[in-house]
Design a protein around this motif. Structure first.
Motif, PDB file in Angstrom:
ATOM      1  N   ASN A 180      -5.979  14.637  -1.305  1.00 56.50           N
ATOM      2  CA  ASN A 180      -6.620  14.399   0.011  1.00 56.50           C
ATOM      3  C   ASN A 180      -6.270  15.366   1.019  1.00 56.50           C
ATOM      4  O   ASN A 180      -4.876  15.310   1.310  1.00 56.50           O
ATOM      5  N   SER A 227      -5.082   0.540  -3.824  1.00 57.97           N
ATOM      6  CA  SER A 227      -5.976   0.550  -3.022  1.00 57.97           C
ATOM      7  C   SER A 227      -7.227   1.050  -3.493  1.00 57.97           C
ATOM      8  O   SER A 227      -8.319   0.453  -3.348  1.00 57.97           O
ATOM      9  N   LYS A 228      -7.353   2.254  -4.191  1.00 49.99           N
ATOM     10  CA  LYS A 228      -8.433   3.028  -4.549  1.00 49.99           C
ATOM     11  C   LYS A 228      -8.922   2.452  -5.971  1.00 49.99           C
ATOM     12  O   LYS A 228     -10.144   2.620  -6.371  1.00 49.99           O
ATOM     13  N   ILE A 232       5.299   5.715   1.878  1.00 50.16           N
ATOM     14  CA  ILE A 232       5.467   6.938   2.342  1.00 50.16           C
ATOM     15  C   ILE A 232       6.362   6.570   3.742  1.00 50.16           C
ATOM     16  O   ILE A 232       7.480   7.154   3.841  1.00 50.16           O
ATOM     17  N   GLY A 292       0.721  -1.403   0.054  1.00 51.22           N
ATOM     18  CA  GLY A 292       0.150  -0.137   0.119  1.00 51.22           C
ATOM     19  C   GLY A 292       1.051   1.225   0.070  1.00 51.22           C
ATOM     20  O   GLY A 292       1.913   1.208   0.395  1.00 51.22           O
ATOM     21  N   GLY A 293       0.175   2.135  -0.397  1.00 50.29           N
ATOM     22  CA  GLY A 293       1.008   3.759  -0.608  1.00 50.29           C
ATOM     23  C   GLY A 293       1.440   4.121   1.002  1.00 50.29           C
ATOM     24  O   GLY A 293       2.717   4.631   0.971  1.00 50.29           O
ATOM     25  N   GLN A 294       0.653   3.808   1.755  1.00 47.13           N
ATOM     26  CA  GLN A 294       1.212   4.175   3.203  1.00 47.13           C
ATOM     27  C   GLN A 294       2.358   3.519   3.426  1.00 47.13           C
ATOM     28  O   GLN A 294       3.187   4.187   4.190  1.00 47.13           O
ATOM     29  N   ARG A 301      -3.522  -4.549  -0.279  1.00 46.35           N
ATOM     30  CA  ARG A 301      -2.467  -4.035   0.290  1.00 46.35           C
ATOM     31  C   ARG A 301      -1.468  -4.155  -0.645  1.00 46.35           C
ATOM     32  O   ARG A 301      -0.373  -4.657  -0.413  1.00 46.35           O
ATOM     33  N   VAL A 354       0.545  15.924  -2.776  1.00 45.65           N
ATOM     34  CA  VAL A 354      -0.354  14.839  -3.305  1.00 45.65           C
ATOM     35  C   VAL A 354      -0.894  15.760  -4.692  1.00 45.65           C
ATOM     36  O   VAL A 354      -1.992  16.150  -4.496  1.00 45.65           O
ATOM     37  N   ASP A 393       2.837  11.660  -3.893  1.00 45.90           N
ATOM     38  CA  ASP A 393       1.980  10.514  -3.392  1.00 45.90           C
ATOM     39  C   ASP A 393       0.702  10.511  -4.461  1.00 45.90           C
ATOM     40  O   ASP A 393      -0.001  11.376  -4.604  1.00 45.90           O
ATOM     41  N   TYR A 414       6.418  16.693   0.806  1.00 44.30           N
ATOM     42  CA  TYR A 414       5.602  15.762   0.430  1.00 44.30           C
ATOM     43  C   TYR A 414       4.417  16.318  -0.110  1.00 44.30           C
ATOM     44  O   TYR A 414       3.752  17.368   0.450  1.00 44.30           O
ATOM     45  N   SER A 437      -0.632   3.517  -5.579  1.00 45.62           N
ATOM     46  CA  SER A 437      -1.288   2.461  -4.813  1.00 45.62           C
ATOM     47  C   SER A 437      -2.405   1.743  -5.619  1.00 45.62           C
ATOM     48  O   SER A 437      -3.117   2.484  -6.502  1.00 45.62           O
ATOM     49  N   PRO A 494      -2.395   7.984  -4.876  1.00 42.52           N
ATOM     50  CA  PRO A 494      -3.199   7.013  -5.098  1.00 42.52           C
ATOM     51  C   PRO A 494      -4.571   7.372  -5.793  1.00 42.52           C
ATOM     52  O   PRO A 494      -5.481   6.591  -6.085  1.00 42.52           O
ATOM     53  N   TYR A 495      -4.771   8.647  -6.373  1.00 47.71           N
ATOM     54  CA  TYR A 495      -6.189   8.982  -7.011  1.00 47.71           C
ATOM     55  C   TYR A 495      -6.248   9.418  -8.489  1.00 47.71           C
ATOM     56  O   TYR A 495      -7.215   9.408  -9.063  1.00 47.71           O
ATOM     57  N   TYR A 548      -2.688  15.303   3.466  1.00 44.20           N
ATOM     58  CA  TYR A 548      -3.188  13.957   4.145  1.00 44.20           C
ATOM     59  C   TYR A 548      -2.500  13.894   5.605  1.00 44.20           C
ATOM     60  O   TYR A 548      -1.601  13.991   5.974  1.00 44.20           O
TER      61      TYR A 548
HETATM   62  C1  LIG Z   1      -3.216  10.823   0.193  1.00 43.78           C
HETATM   63  C2  LIG Z   1      -3.064   9.209   0.446  1.00 43.78           C
HETATM   64  N1  LIG Z   1      -1.845   8.485   0.670  1.00 43.78           N
HETATM   65  C3  LIG Z   1      -1.830   7.425   1.029  1.00 43.78           C
HETATM   66  C4  LIG Z   1      -3.043   6.421   1.323  1.00 43.78           C
HETATM   67  C5  LIG Z   1      -2.611   5.472   1.667  1.00 43.78           C
HETATM   68  O1  LIG Z   1      -3.332   4.389   1.050  1.00 43.78           O
HETATM   69  P1  LIG Z   1      -3.024   2.795   0.980  1.00 43.78           P
HETATM   70  O2  LIG Z   1      -1.931   2.490   1.760  1.00 43.78           O
HETATM   71  O3  LIG Z   1      -4.333   1.753   1.247  1.00 43.78           O
HETATM   72  O4  LIG Z   1      -2.566   2.798  -0.622  1.00 43.78           O
HETATM   73  C6  LIG Z   1      -4.241   7.359   1.315  1.00 43.78           C
HETATM   74  C7  LIG Z   1      -5.343   6.454   1.677  1.00 43.78           C
HETATM   75  O5  LIG Z   1      -6.662   7.066   1.842  1.00 43.78           O
HETATM   76  C8  LIG Z   1      -4.299   8.502   1.168  1.00 43.78           C
HETATM   77  O6  LIG Z   1      -5.440   9.269   0.989  1.00 43.78           O
END
Ligand SMILES: Cc1ncc(COP(=O)(O)O)c(C=O)c1O
Length: 396
Positions: free
Chosen positions: A176, A236-237, A106, A101-103, A244, A171, A204, A169, A234, A206-207, A127
């Motif tokens: 977000n 995830s979305k 980071i 996952g992106g988290q 993950r 987005v 970052d 950092y 990521s 994810p979107y 974020y």
């Molecule tokens: C800006 C941003 N970065 C990272 C994440 C982490 O997402 P994930 O670890 O599920 O890829 C989120 C999740 O909402 C997010 O909004």
């Protein structure tokens, strides 16, 4: 037992969203709080099919064995092509790390670069889980102003000169919490400025695939000529947050450090998750599924914007994103959205996230973040109507 937790964890409590997630268990609450993809967009049938095939394959035991920290080799190869859709060309496997996952991406970038006291510039607002995570590495986040074009470049340069930050950092696409997107010129200027001053950038992302209107904008990483940008994407979305998986793209020396950091964290992303992502991409499921998801999110965003126009007090202002999952709203300054949240949840049965948690330097008490992906269209109209009633009561 009187626990003496580490200094770095001292100021860390559960994030507001994590705490709010607990409320999602109450079916009578309409939640605009989290960042969950729509339940109807999760590819249950496809994952059932893929998982069945993986389990039936003669080399299935490989999935149950340890794997390489950098990732399942076939997936890494495929991801080199995948990131071309973000304008990143020429990536080789040594530029690519599979992440949980992106988290995690980071986290690994922070782990690789941040010493206690290092300054990290962030867009204000940003974020909230990034702010928490940076805190855990004892980094000091400093907000940079943003405008409709992206980061305010004069403010960025001034803060770089003033703070000698280690990192920026951001987005840049469908942020977000704001849903805003930086222009291509803004990204190019950020890439050039950070390269000039030797600042590492975490982009970052994810979107960006969740665009329902407007023009595609290449990633900030695509303007990186110095090797200072770490691109984190990521699945995830766009596939599943529970699976993950994600990918980090950077200079091989940076990827190598992040890979070593990942060894300490989880050794490797679960093989089954990686194989599911690999097969999902290889079988060409992403494009048609994205087309459907983007249509759904466009409709939901439209329903929320329409309900806001219809019900919200005229002092309420908000963003009009072209994609992603969030609308960012501004109330008059005398309204404290954090103080109002318990009442919104208990009396109106609607949850949002108070804007103040997204600001590095405090403030933002009159802002709220509204997610439109999770609730259905009827709930979106009803939830906004109830919230509007509450805001009107308080403003009266
Ligand atoms: C800006 C941003 N970065 C990272 C994440 C982490 O997402 P994930 O670890 O599920 O890829 C989120 C999740 O909402 C997010 O909004």
């Amino acid at each position: 037992m009187d626990y003496t937790f580490s200094e770095r964890m001292k100021n860390m409590n559960g994030t507001a969203t994590r705490e709010i997630f607990k409320l999602l268990g109450d079916p009578s609450i309409i939640s605009f709080a989290g960042g969950n993809p729509a339940i109807e967009c999760l590819p249950t049938e496809r994952v059932k099919e893929i998982t069945g095939d993986i389990c039936a394959a003669p080399d299935f035991a490989r999935v149950l064995q340890y794997g390489l920290t950098a990732g399942f080799p076939e997936l890494r190869e495929l991801l080199c092509k995948y990131v071309e859709s973000a304008g990143i060309t020429g990536a080789k496997t040594e530029n690519v790390l599979v992440i949980s996952g992106g988290q995690q991406g980071i986290d690994l970038a922070l782990k690789a670069f941040i010493n206690p006291g290092d300054v990290i510039l962030v867009e204000d607002p940003t974020y909230l889980a990034f702010l928490q995570l940076a805190n855990s590495y004892e980094g000091v986040c400093v907000g940079v102003r943003a405008n409709d074009d992206g980061l305010d470049l004069a403010d960025l340069e001034e803060k770089i000169k003033k703070h000698s930050p280690k990192m920026l950092y951001c987005v840049p696409t469908f942020s977000n919490p704001t849903g805003k997107t930086y222009s291509a010129e803004n990204r190019k200027a950020i890439a050039e400025m950070t390269a000039k001053y030797g600042v590492i950038v975490i982009e970052d992302d994810p979107y960006s695939k969740l665009r329902f209107k407007g023009e595609y904008v290449p990633s900030l990483k695509s303007y990186d000529t110095a090797g200072n940008v770490i691109f984190i994407s990521s699945f995830s979305k766009i596939i599943s947050p529970g699976n993950r998986t994600g990918v980090a793209v950077a200079d091989p020396a940076v990827i190598r450090k992040m890979e070593i950091g990942k060894q300490g964290t989880d050794l490797h992303t679960p093989n089954l998750s990686q194989m599911i992502t690999y097969e999902y991409l290889r079988r060409g499921y992403l494009a048609p599924d994205l087309e459907k998801a983007v249509k759904i999110y466009g409709e939901k965003k439209g329903a929320m914007s329409e309900a806001i126009r219809k019900y919200m007090p005229e002092e309420f202002e908000c963003t009009d994103p072209d994609g992603g999952l969030f609308i960012w709203g501004r109330l008059p300054e005398r309204i404290d959205a954090a103080k109002l949240l318990p009442e919104a949840v208990a009396r109106k049965k609607v949850a949002y996230i108070q804007g103040s948690v997204f600001f590095a330097d405090g403030g933002g008490t009159n802002y709220i973040r509204l997610n439109y992906s999770y609730a259905n269209v009827a709930q979106i109209e009803e939830g906004i109507k109830r919230l509007a009633e509450l805001f009107k009561e308080k403003l009266a």
